[in-house]
Write an enzyme that holds these catalytic residues in place. Sequence first.
Site, PDB file in Angstrom:
ATOM      1  N   SER A 245       1.289  -4.937  -4.844  1.00  0.00           N
ATOM      2  CA  SER A 245       2.011  -4.069  -4.376  1.00  0.00           C
ATOM      3  C   SER A 245       1.323  -2.634  -5.321  1.00  0.00           C
ATOM      4  O   SER A 245       0.875  -2.924  -6.495  1.00  0.00           O
ATOM      5  CB  SER A 245       3.432  -4.108  -4.638  1.00  0.00           C
ATOM      6  N   ARG A 246       1.539  -1.511  -4.914  1.00  0.00           N
ATOM      7  CA  ARG A 246       1.171  -0.390  -5.510  1.00  0.00           C
ATOM      8  C   ARG A 246       2.038  -0.236  -6.738  1.00  0.00           C
ATOM      9  O   ARG A 246       1.425   0.078  -7.998  1.00  0.00           O
ATOM     10  CB  ARG A 246       1.363   1.036  -4.590  1.00  0.00           C
ATOM     11  N   GLY A 248       3.620  -2.623  -8.571  1.00  0.00           N
ATOM     12  CA  GLY A 248       3.159  -3.646  -9.616  1.00  0.00           C
ATOM     13  C   GLY A 248       1.868  -3.062 -10.155  1.00  0.00           C
ATOM     14  O   GLY A 248       1.779  -3.094 -11.535  1.00  0.00           O
ATOM     15  N   GLU A 268      -5.916  -4.258  -6.710  1.00  0.00           N
ATOM     16  CA  GLU A 268      -6.212  -3.830  -5.233  1.00  0.00           C
ATOM     17  C   GLU A 268      -4.700  -3.833  -5.018  1.00  0.00           C
ATOM     18  O   GLU A 268      -4.053  -4.677  -4.942  1.00  0.00           O
ATOM     19  CB  GLU A 268      -6.962  -5.205  -4.719  1.00  0.00           C
ATOM     20  N   CYS A 305      -3.934  -7.317   3.277  1.00  0.00           N
ATOM     21  CA  CYS A 305      -4.125  -5.934   2.633  1.00  0.00           C
ATOM     22  C   CYS A 305      -4.902  -5.004   3.681  1.00  0.00           C
ATOM     23  O   CYS A 305      -5.110  -3.770   3.700  1.00  0.00           O
ATOM     24  CB  CYS A 305      -4.626  -5.915   1.273  1.00  0.00           C
ATOM     25  N   GLU A 395       1.868   2.059   3.190  1.00  0.00           N
ATOM     26  CA  GLU A 395       1.963   0.878   3.575  1.00  0.00           C
ATOM     27  C   GLU A 395       3.155   0.100   3.788  1.00  0.00           C
ATOM     28  O   GLU A 395       4.228   0.168   2.915  1.00  0.00           O
ATOM     29  CB  GLU A 395       1.166  -0.250   2.505  1.00  0.00           C
TER      30      GLU A 395
HETATM   31  N1  LIG Z   1      -2.102  -4.579  -0.512  1.00  0.00           N
HETATM   32  C1  LIG Z   1      -2.061  -6.012  -0.770  1.00  0.00           C
HETATM   33  O1  LIG Z   1      -3.200  -6.508  -0.924  1.00  0.00           O
HETATM   34  C2  LIG Z   1      -0.779  -6.505  -0.916  1.00  0.00           C
HETATM   35  C3  LIG Z   1       0.153  -5.859  -0.986  1.00  0.00           C
HETATM   36  N2  LIG Z   1       1.574  -6.323  -1.090  1.00  0.00           N
HETATM   37  C4  LIG Z   1       2.895  -5.723  -1.364  1.00  0.00           C
HETATM   38  O2  LIG Z   1       3.488  -5.978  -2.492  1.00  0.00           O
HETATM   39  C5  LIG Z   1       4.929  -6.570  -2.158  1.00  0.00           C
HETATM   40  C6  LIG Z   1       5.509  -7.598  -2.618  1.00  0.00           C
HETATM   41  O3  LIG Z   1       4.368  -8.626  -2.770  1.00  0.00           O
HETATM   42  P1  LIG Z   1       3.850  -9.558  -4.118  1.00  0.00           P
HETATM   43  O4  LIG Z   1       2.725 -10.363  -3.790  1.00  0.00           O
HETATM   44  O5  LIG Z   1       4.996 -10.060  -4.643  1.00  0.00           O
HETATM   45  O6  LIG Z   1       3.473  -8.241  -5.146  1.00  0.00           O
HETATM   46  P2  LIG Z   1       3.803  -7.741  -6.415  1.00  0.00           P
HETATM   47  O7  LIG Z   1       2.979  -6.461  -6.581  1.00  0.00           O
HETATM   48  O8  LIG Z   1       5.211  -7.383  -6.421  1.00  0.00           O
HETATM   49  O9  LIG Z   1       3.467  -8.881  -7.321  1.00  0.00           O
HETATM   50  C7  LIG Z   1       2.297  -9.168  -7.689  1.00  0.00           C
HETATM   51  C8  LIG Z   1       2.174  -9.726  -9.260  1.00  0.00           C
HETATM   52  O10 LIG Z   1       2.300  -8.901 -10.214  1.00  0.00           O
HETATM   53  C9  LIG Z   1       3.528  -9.400 -10.985  1.00  0.00           C
HETATM   54  N3  LIG Z   1       4.223  -7.869 -10.951  1.00  0.00           N
HETATM   55  C10 LIG Z   1       4.786  -7.103  -9.889  1.00  0.00           C
HETATM   56  N4  LIG Z   1       5.153  -5.996 -10.703  1.00  0.00           N
HETATM   57  C11 LIG Z   1       5.207  -6.004 -11.941  1.00  0.00           C
HETATM   58  C12 LIG Z   1       5.630  -5.325 -12.851  1.00  0.00           C
HETATM   59  N5  LIG Z   1       6.200  -4.244 -12.641  1.00  0.00           N
HETATM   60  N6  LIG Z   1       5.217  -5.863 -14.302  1.00  0.00           N
HETATM   61  C13 LIG Z   1       4.742  -7.060 -14.284  1.00  0.00           C
HETATM   62  N7  LIG Z   1       4.161  -7.799 -13.389  1.00  0.00           N
HETATM   63  C14 LIG Z   1       4.380  -7.353 -12.136  1.00  0.00           C
HETATM   64  C15 LIG Z   1       4.387 -10.179  -9.933  1.00  0.00           C
HETATM   65  O11 LIG Z   1       5.206 -11.112 -10.740  1.00  0.00           O
HETATM   66  P3  LIG Z   1       6.255 -11.920 -10.012  1.00  0.00           P
HETATM   67  O12 LIG Z   1       5.465 -13.183  -9.561  1.00  0.00           O
HETATM   68  O13 LIG Z   1       7.151 -12.332 -11.060  1.00  0.00           O
HETATM   69  O14 LIG Z   1       6.731 -11.365  -8.505  1.00  0.00           O
HETATM   70  C16 LIG Z   1       3.089 -10.884  -9.302  1.00  0.00           C
HETATM   71  O15 LIG Z   1       2.528 -12.067 -10.444  1.00  0.00           O
HETATM   72  C17 LIG Z   1       4.582  -6.668  -0.417  1.00  0.00           C
HETATM   73  O16 LIG Z   1       5.800  -6.226   0.171  1.00  0.00           O
HETATM   74  C18 LIG Z   1       3.524  -5.640  -0.202  1.00  0.00           C
HETATM   75  O17 LIG Z   1       4.058  -4.495   0.005  1.00  0.00           O
HETATM   76  C19 LIG Z   1       1.512  -7.734  -1.449  1.00  0.00           C
HETATM   77  C20 LIG Z   1       0.387  -8.815  -1.317  1.00  0.00           C
HETATM   78  C21 LIG Z   1      -0.797  -7.991  -1.214  1.00  0.00           C
HETATM   79  O1  LIG Z   2      -9.507 -11.815   3.291  1.00  0.00           O
HETATM   80  C1  LIG Z   2      -8.670 -10.749   3.582  1.00  0.00           C
HETATM   81  O2  LIG Z   2      -8.728 -10.616   4.727  1.00  0.00           O
HETATM   82  C2  LIG Z   2      -8.038 -10.058   2.463  1.00  0.00           C
HETATM   83  C3  LIG Z   2      -7.921 -10.405   1.297  1.00  0.00           C
HETATM   84  C4  LIG Z   2      -6.884  -9.660   0.408  1.00  0.00           C
HETATM   85  O3  LIG Z   2      -7.430  -9.410  -0.627  1.00  0.00           O
HETATM   86  C5  LIG Z   2      -5.427  -9.393   0.786  1.00  0.00           C
HETATM   87  O4  LIG Z   2      -5.052  -9.500   1.922  1.00  0.00           O
HETATM   88  O5  LIG Z   2      -4.832  -9.344  -0.183  1.00  0.00           O
END
Ligand SMILES: NC(=O)C1=CN([C@@H]2O[C@H](COP(=O)(O)OP(=O)(O)OC[C@H]3O[C@@H](n4cnc5c(N)ncnc54)[C@H](OP(=O)(O)O)[C@@H]3O)[C@@H](O)[C@H]2O)C=CC1
Ligand SMILES: O=C(O)CCC(=O)C(=O)O
Length: 526
Positions: A245-246, A248, A268, A305, A395
């Site tokens: 996430s943004r 995170g 990313e 993503c 997003e």
């Molecule tokens: N654009 C993209 O590529 C993607 C976007 N997302 C977005 O993210 C949301 C949640 O998905 P998720 O995959 O859980 O993504 P997150 O950003 O919440 O988590 C990704 C990783 O970072 C860790 N993390 C998150 N926030 C923090 C922080 N503030 N400090 C330290 N570590 C952190 C998480 O820990 P932990 O494992 O403990 O949660 C996890 O290991 C989705 O609803 C979506 O909006 C998700 C996947 C891909």
């Molecule tokens: O392979 C794909 O389509 C994208 C991979 C990716 O980084 C994501 O969706 O988070």
Amino acid sequence: MSSIEVKGENLIGGFSRRGLNGVVRVNNPSSGELLPGEFGGASEQDLEEAANLAAEAFTTYRETSLERRAKFLKLIAQNIAELDDKLIERCIAESGLPRARVEGECARTVYQLQLFADVVSEGSFLGVRIDPSMPDRKPLPRPDIRTRNIALGPVAVFGASNFPLAVSVAGNDTASALAAGCPVVVKAHSAHPGTSELVGRAIQKAVEVCDLPPGVFALLFDPGYAIGQSLVAHEAIAAVGFTGSRAGGEALMKIAAARKRPIPVFAEMSAVNPVIIFPNALATRGATIGRAFASALTLGVGQFCTNPGLVVAVEGKGLSEFLSGASETLSTTSPAPMLTSGIHSAYCKGVDRLRSHQAVRLVAEGAAGNGAFARAALFKTTAEAFLFDRGLQDEIFGPVSLVVAAKDWAEVKRVLQSLEGQLTTALHVDPVDYDRARDLLSHLETLAGRLIINGFGTGVEVGHAIVHGGPYPATSDGRTSSIGSLAIERFLRPVAYQDFPVELQPQAIQNDNPLKLKSRQNGFLS
Ligand SMILES: NC(=O)C1=CN([C@@H]2O[C@H](COP(=O)(O)OP(=O)(O)OC[C@H]3O[C@@H](n4cnc5c(N)ncnc54)[C@H](OP(=O)(O)O)[C@@H]3O)[C@@H](O)[C@H]2O)C=CC1
Ligand SMILES: O=C(O)CCC(=O)C(=O)O
């Protein structure tokens, strides 16, 4: 069948041991049932040990021969492939993704590692440049200057929930960092701890068999954010790879920037991946594009993503046909489980926000589902409303998209000018549209990392030419890619050696070229 098992343990320095700092547990998103396995969270002391061992391993690992490093990457790939159904089934249970997708992703993970093994063997990532001395140059002699890339140092990796294999423990961040010569400490994603441990053990086994320093790889569980944050702050860590996430990504960027020695974060994060439908394409095949778009939107429950979260076109008959085509496909879409209940509730909140927005109307919906099952949806707004409310660009992770209808082409251009950085942008064009497309290209190049003609961004092709990146906030640093072989550049740094006698030169820059590397001599490739 591999002897590797899930034990719920952190992997540190060649050993595995149960963490005592809380517990990570996970539900099956399809059934809601609690899965077997308790993953003990790492303590600050565990983290300290993993990071210090990584720093210790770095000195030796970064100078391992290219042959040995390539063999190591290939062995990781082999160990993962040998996990076979044990890994596939655990990954299906933890992610709710269908078998075919997980099997495909596992094959991609193995392939990525092999790709990086080839990159290492080929050697041009070392970026050798040689400007030999010119002792007779006037008015001043030129010194002998030789450059090669070295590894940055230990890398902290935060994998993605939506690609539990290909963008996680042994995914592209880890593969590219190890290929560059950087040890890796992974903070396991809490959505797939068992998958993480199985893959982590496959890497740990390869470290041992290749007789590498045990600190080359570590895997830590963290039931909260504290350990992940301390990892980014740890002085031994030299860079961060993140997909998620943004919020995170930005949290980790802040920590990295506030360190005594700030480090790069390659995050990313967030994109809506605009789809632009040009006038002639819209007029001649609006419905066909609409159907293809809805299939791309709902692929993998929209959990990419690269998902097409925004469509921009001029209002009219063609757009009505596009919407009908898309609605036809979307309304037959069955609900499917999202990766976690948290991701599902964030999706529902995002969809509700659009539903209750006064300038947005619902166009079509898929069938409703229970639990963490997502219902696909398509909304429409005007360009005027979109330009007025910047929140409409955010997003929403999942199978939802917003169609922005413009009054004319000039308004389409204004919408595109207003967008933040993107991973991808898709252009649907016919030859008659090429002049308009050409006119937009220089802006689109500054907008996104990958431009696609008559297709959609979902399903990244892993290779040498792919760019999975883009300007902020698609990524924190759009200069390279987080997928494909370009990703290795994130974890390298050039060092120049001036007037070094051959006895002190690293092999990569020696005149007799023992590593048989291509290089730039006086600026020319040879
Ligand atoms: N654009 C993209 O590529 C993607 C976007 N997302 C977005 O993210 C949301 C949640 O998905 P998720 O995959 O859980 O993504 P997150 O950003 O919440 O988590 C990704 C990783 O970072 C860790 N993390 C998150 N926030 C923090 C922080 N503030 N400090 C330290 N570590 C952190 C998480 O820990 P932990 O494992 O403990 O949660 C996890 O290991 C989705 O609803 C979506 O909006 C998700 C996947 C891909
Ligand atoms: O392979 C794909 O389509 C994208 C991979 C990716 O980084 C994501 O969706 O988070």
